[in-house]
Scaffold this active site. Sequence first.
Site, PDB file in Angstrom:
ATOM      1  N   ARG A  17      -0.036  -4.611   8.933  1.00 50.58           N
ATOM      2  CA  ARG A  17      -0.411  -3.471   8.104  1.00 50.58           C
ATOM      3  C   ARG A  17      -1.485  -3.838   7.071  1.00 50.58           C
ATOM      4  O   ARG A  17      -2.465  -4.499   7.412  1.00 50.58           O
ATOM      5  CB  ARG A  17       0.844  -2.854   7.484  1.00 50.58           C
ATOM      6  CG  ARG A  17       1.781  -2.237   8.556  1.00 50.58           C
ATOM      7  CD  ARG A  17       3.157  -1.900   8.032  1.00 50.58           C
ATOM      8  NE  ARG A  17       3.156  -0.931   6.947  1.00 50.58           N
ATOM      9  CZ  ARG A  17       3.120   0.400   7.077  1.00 50.58           C
ATOM     10  NH1 ARG A  17       3.081   0.935   8.277  1.00 50.58           N
ATOM     11  NH2 ARG A  17       3.139   1.203   6.023  1.00 50.58           N
ATOM     12  N   ASP A 143       0.788  -0.182  -7.299  1.00 51.21           N
ATOM     13  CA  ASP A 143       1.091   1.117  -6.692  1.00 51.21           C
ATOM     14  C   ASP A 143       0.804   2.154  -7.765  1.00 51.21           C
ATOM     15  O   ASP A 143       1.086   1.922  -8.945  1.00 51.21           O
ATOM     16  CB  ASP A 143       2.570   1.193  -6.279  1.00 51.21           C
ATOM     17  CG  ASP A 143       2.880   2.390  -5.371  1.00 51.21           C
ATOM     18  OD1 ASP A 143       2.683   3.536  -5.835  1.00 51.21           O
ATOM     19  OD2 ASP A 143       3.311   2.186  -4.229  1.00 51.21           O
ATOM     20  N   TYR A 156      12.084   0.508  -7.125  1.00 51.99           N
ATOM     21  CA  TYR A 156      10.749   0.146  -6.634  1.00 51.99           C
ATOM     22  C   TYR A 156       9.699   0.426  -7.702  1.00 51.99           C
ATOM     23  O   TYR A 156       8.830  -0.429  -7.970  1.00 51.99           O
ATOM     24  CB  TYR A 156      10.431   0.924  -5.359  1.00 51.99           C
ATOM     25  CG  TYR A 156       8.992   0.767  -4.903  1.00 51.99           C
ATOM     26  CD1 TYR A 156       8.591  -0.366  -4.207  1.00 51.99           C
ATOM     27  CD2 TYR A 156       8.045   1.748  -5.191  1.00 51.99           C
ATOM     28  CE1 TYR A 156       7.261  -0.517  -3.805  1.00 51.99           C
ATOM     29  CE2 TYR A 156       6.721   1.605  -4.795  1.00 51.99           C
ATOM     30  CZ  TYR A 156       6.334   0.465  -4.097  1.00 51.99           C
ATOM     31  OH  TYR A 156       5.024   0.312  -3.709  1.00 51.99           O
ATOM     32  N   ALA A 159       9.866  -2.059 -10.491  1.00 52.54           N
ATOM     33  CA  ALA A 159       9.336  -3.353 -10.056  1.00 52.54           C
ATOM     34  C   ALA A 159       7.810  -3.346 -10.067  1.00 52.54           C
ATOM     35  O   ALA A 159       7.165  -4.309 -10.530  1.00 52.54           O
ATOM     36  CB  ALA A 159       9.856  -3.694  -8.663  1.00 52.54           C
TER      37      ALA A 159
END
Length: 248
Positions: A17, A143, A156, A159
Amino acid sequence: MNQQDTPVILITGAARRVGAEIARTLHAAGAHVVLHYRQSAADAEALAAALNAQRRDSATTVRADLKEDGAPEGVVDTILARHGRLDALVNNASSFYPTPLGRIDAAAWTDLIGSNLKGPLFLSQAAAPALRECRGAIVNIVDIHAERPMKNYPVYCVAKAGLAGLTRALALELGPEVRVNGVSPGAIDWPEDGQFPADERDAIVRHTLLGRIGSPTDIARTVRFLIFDAPYITGQILAVDGGRSAHL
């Protein structure tokens, strides 16, 4: 490029990926790439073989579970024993799945914090002396939801928020010798386990200013820029999300 001058770059989670595309892009830019993997041995070895077919002895693999105590230090020791140098580190390896409040357990906490924050911290710490010597760089894959949390993914998101903070803290700790930056992807590769059904995917695309999802190449090109073409950029996190975070 003389083999002695070839930069050595470690990419974590490089077997598949986005990580694999980052590895291919940095390899095409002339680097020797070290492909870290945890479970995807066949994919990692196949990618290394393909890259070595293009340029002899230009890719190697290393296996580790980076959330285990001592594993990051072992990875760095292995690389320095093989190559004698480490010029850049890309912290890409990540676990991603929902943890709705009320169903969070210690195992999910250990895994999500371990892969997204603990691993990058201890790997960066272990790599710091070698990176300082080469005046190298770290790029963390963060992200957009580090700053704008996504419902049902609190662990998530926490984190990744920690990784965003770590990016800035490491820039402070490691400057001026080492530059540390982050890339925050938006919708790039949908998860392969069906976490986002079709209607949720459509809603995400509609909320993205460019009206489409991105590709792993978009992330890989940004990583390449931050490592090779951004000598006066550090402590920054670049959103590569088609404009989605501009109005989340």
